[in-house]
Design an enzyme around this catalytic site. Structure first.
Site, PDB file in Angstrom:
ATOM      1  N   ASP A  12       0.878  -1.171   0.000  1.00 34.76           N
ATOM      2  CA  ASP A  12       0.000   0.000   0.000  1.00 34.76           C
ATOM      3  C   ASP A  12       0.919   1.226   0.000  1.00 34.76           C
ATOM      4  O   ASP A  12       2.131   1.097   0.189  1.00 34.76           O
ATOM      5  CB  ASP A  12      -0.894  -0.009   1.258  1.00 34.76           C
ATOM      6  CG  ASP A  12      -1.818   1.204   1.326  1.00 34.76           C
ATOM      7  OD1 ASP A  12      -2.288   1.656   0.263  1.00 34.76           O
ATOM      8  OD2 ASP A  12      -2.058   1.731   2.433  1.00 34.76           O
ATOM      9  N   SER A  13       0.332   2.394  -0.174  1.00 35.01           N
ATOM     10  CA  SER A  13       1.129   3.613  -0.127  1.00 35.01           C
ATOM     11  C   SER A  13       1.637   3.882   1.286  1.00 35.01           C
ATOM     12  O   SER A  13       2.472   4.758   1.482  1.00 35.01           O
ATOM     13  CB  SER A  13       0.279   4.799  -0.573  1.00 35.01           C
ATOM     14  OG  SER A  13      -0.803   4.950   0.321  1.00 35.01           O
ATOM     15  N   TYR A  44      -0.648   8.152  -2.684  1.00 40.62           N
ATOM     16  CA  TYR A  44      -0.837   7.751  -4.079  1.00 40.62           C
ATOM     17  C   TYR A  44      -2.044   8.472  -4.695  1.00 40.62           C
ATOM     18  O   TYR A  44      -2.127   8.640  -5.910  1.00 40.62           O
ATOM     19  CB  TYR A  44      -1.134   6.244  -4.162  1.00 40.62           C
ATOM     20  CG  TYR A  44       0.052   5.298  -4.050  1.00 40.62           C
ATOM     21  CD1 TYR A  44       1.343   5.748  -3.766  1.00 40.62           C
ATOM     22  CD2 TYR A  44      -0.132   3.929  -4.238  1.00 40.62           C
ATOM     23  CE1 TYR A  44       2.401   4.854  -3.668  1.00 40.62           C
ATOM     24  CE2 TYR A  44       0.928   3.031  -4.153  1.00 40.62           C
ATOM     25  CZ  TYR A  44       2.190   3.491  -3.870  1.00 40.62           C
ATOM     26  OH  TYR A  44       3.229   2.603  -3.772  1.00 40.62           O
ATOM     27  N   CYS A  75      -4.585  -1.564  -1.684  1.00 40.11           N
ATOM     28  CA  CYS A  75      -4.751  -0.131  -1.936  1.00 40.11           C
ATOM     29  C   CYS A  75      -5.745   0.031  -3.089  1.00 40.11           C
ATOM     30  O   CYS A  75      -5.526  -0.518  -4.173  1.00 40.11           O
ATOM     31  CB  CYS A  75      -3.394   0.453  -2.321  1.00 40.11           C
ATOM     32  SG  CYS A  75      -3.439   2.153  -2.881  1.00 40.11           S
ATOM     33  N   CYS A 186     -10.984   3.452   0.578  1.00 43.96           N
ATOM     34  CA  CYS A 186      -9.528   3.631   0.651  1.00 43.96           C
ATOM     35  C   CYS A 186      -9.091   2.836   1.868  1.00 43.96           C
ATOM     36  O   CYS A 186      -9.745   2.907   2.921  1.00 43.96           O
ATOM     37  CB  CYS A 186      -9.200   5.117   0.816  1.00 43.96           C
ATOM     38  SG  CYS A 186      -7.472   5.422   1.254  1.00 43.96           S
TER      39      CYS A 186
HETATM   40  N1  DGL Z   1      -4.621   3.436   0.828  1.00 47.17           N
HETATM   41  C1  DGL Z   1      -4.771   3.846  -0.491  1.00 47.17           C
HETATM   42  C2  DGL Z   1      -6.113   3.471  -1.094  1.00 47.17           C
HETATM   43  O1  DGL Z   1      -6.705   2.495  -0.694  1.00 47.17           O
HETATM   44  C3  DGL Z   1      -4.297   5.186  -0.965  1.00 47.17           C
HETATM   45  C4  DGL Z   1      -4.043   6.277  -0.041  1.00 47.17           C
HETATM   46  C5  DGL Z   1      -3.136   7.305  -0.687  1.00 47.17           C
HETATM   47  O2  DGL Z   1      -1.938   7.065  -0.680  1.00 47.17           O
HETATM   48  O3  DGL Z   1      -3.644   8.299  -1.210  1.00 47.17           O
HETATM   49  O4  DGL Z   1      -6.579   4.108  -1.994  1.00 47.17           O
END
Ligand code: DGL
Length: 241
Positions: A12-13, A44, A75, A186
């Site tokens: 994940d980010s 991300y 993610c 998210c």
């Molecule tokens: N946790 C990520 C998602 O499910 C992204 C969060 C991010 O880095 O903006 O979209």
């Protein structure tokens, strides 16, 4: 070392995907795991899709170099931008992705109004838009970009006055529009679930797909004959870029 057959890789980010990792470890206690938190490149959510594809590919290669037998893209944003690319590039590896749970929310909504909290990248992706067109034609979907929640979770600020102010600013308008289901689109957002539920105060059900993703990962491991034996001694590795 990973159990026989390799570990299950996650990325994940940042810390968001830990919700999925935890659900998976509960469901599959014999499996070894490797988790990459790509904190160096977080967030991300507002990056162009082409950049997310590069980051997803680099995380995947890192996991495969360590012998991972499956990759969970923990993610929504990375799934939206990169899952097709990853599957094509690594056809021998099973990939599990995650997308906002619009379908169950739309099917269960009584008011006909559903809120989705996610990143701009997820809302711009094919998966979200196809699922919405297919299963949520008859409901109003309020798509709300909540990038600031990602920062809160990365700072481990999941309660307190500042977090509550930021979360309330996004959640109250959705509730005011009559929504009775709020989808956490998210993987960072389940960390804020207690706070979101407090703000909802019974007005809406908060839908967290972490368990469903973990169950899908277990199904795929078993269908491919990749599940670790009950005798395996699991190890868990956490990597933060
Ligand atoms: N946790 C990520 C998602 O499910 C992204 C969060 C991010 O880095 O903006 O979209």
């Amino acid at each position: 070392m990973a159990a026989k057959g390799g570990a299950v890789g996650f990325f994940d980010s940042g810390l968001g995907g830990l919700c999925i990792l935890d659900a998976f470890k509960t469901l599959c206690p014999h499996e070894s795991t490797i988790y990459i938190a790509d904190s160096k490149n977080c967030p991300y959510g507002n990056k162009p899709a082409a950049e997310i594809v590069k980051l997803a590919e680099s995380n995947t290669r890192r996991l495969l170099r360590r012998g991972c037998k499956m990759v969970v893209v923990a993610c929504n944003t990375a799934t939206a931008a990169a899952i097709d690319f990853l599957r094509e590039r690594h056809p021998e590896t099973p990939f599990i992705g995650i997308e906002p749970a619009v379908k169950p929310a739309a099917l269960r909504s009584k008011t006909g109004v559903v809120g989705v909290l996610a990143t701009a990248g997820t809302f711009g992706g094919r998966l979200y838009n196809e699922t919405k067109a297919k299963f949520a034609r008859d409901v109003t979907v309020i798509a709300t970009v909540a990038d600031e929640f990602v920062e809160l979770v990365e700072r481990n600020e999941v309660s307190g006055a500042n977090a509550e102010r930021a979360v309330r600013a996004k959640v109250e308008p959705i509730l005011a529009a009559g929504c009775d289901k709020i989808v956490l689109g998210c993987t960072h957002f389940p960390h804020l679930k207690p706070l979101i539920e407090k703000i909802c105060d019974g007005r809406a059900e908060v839908i967290d797909p972490s368990d469903a993703v973990a169950r899908q990962a277990r199904r795929v491991l078993s269908a491919r004959g990749l599940a670790a034996p009950a005798s395996a001694k699991p190890s868990h590795i956490f990597i933060r870029t």
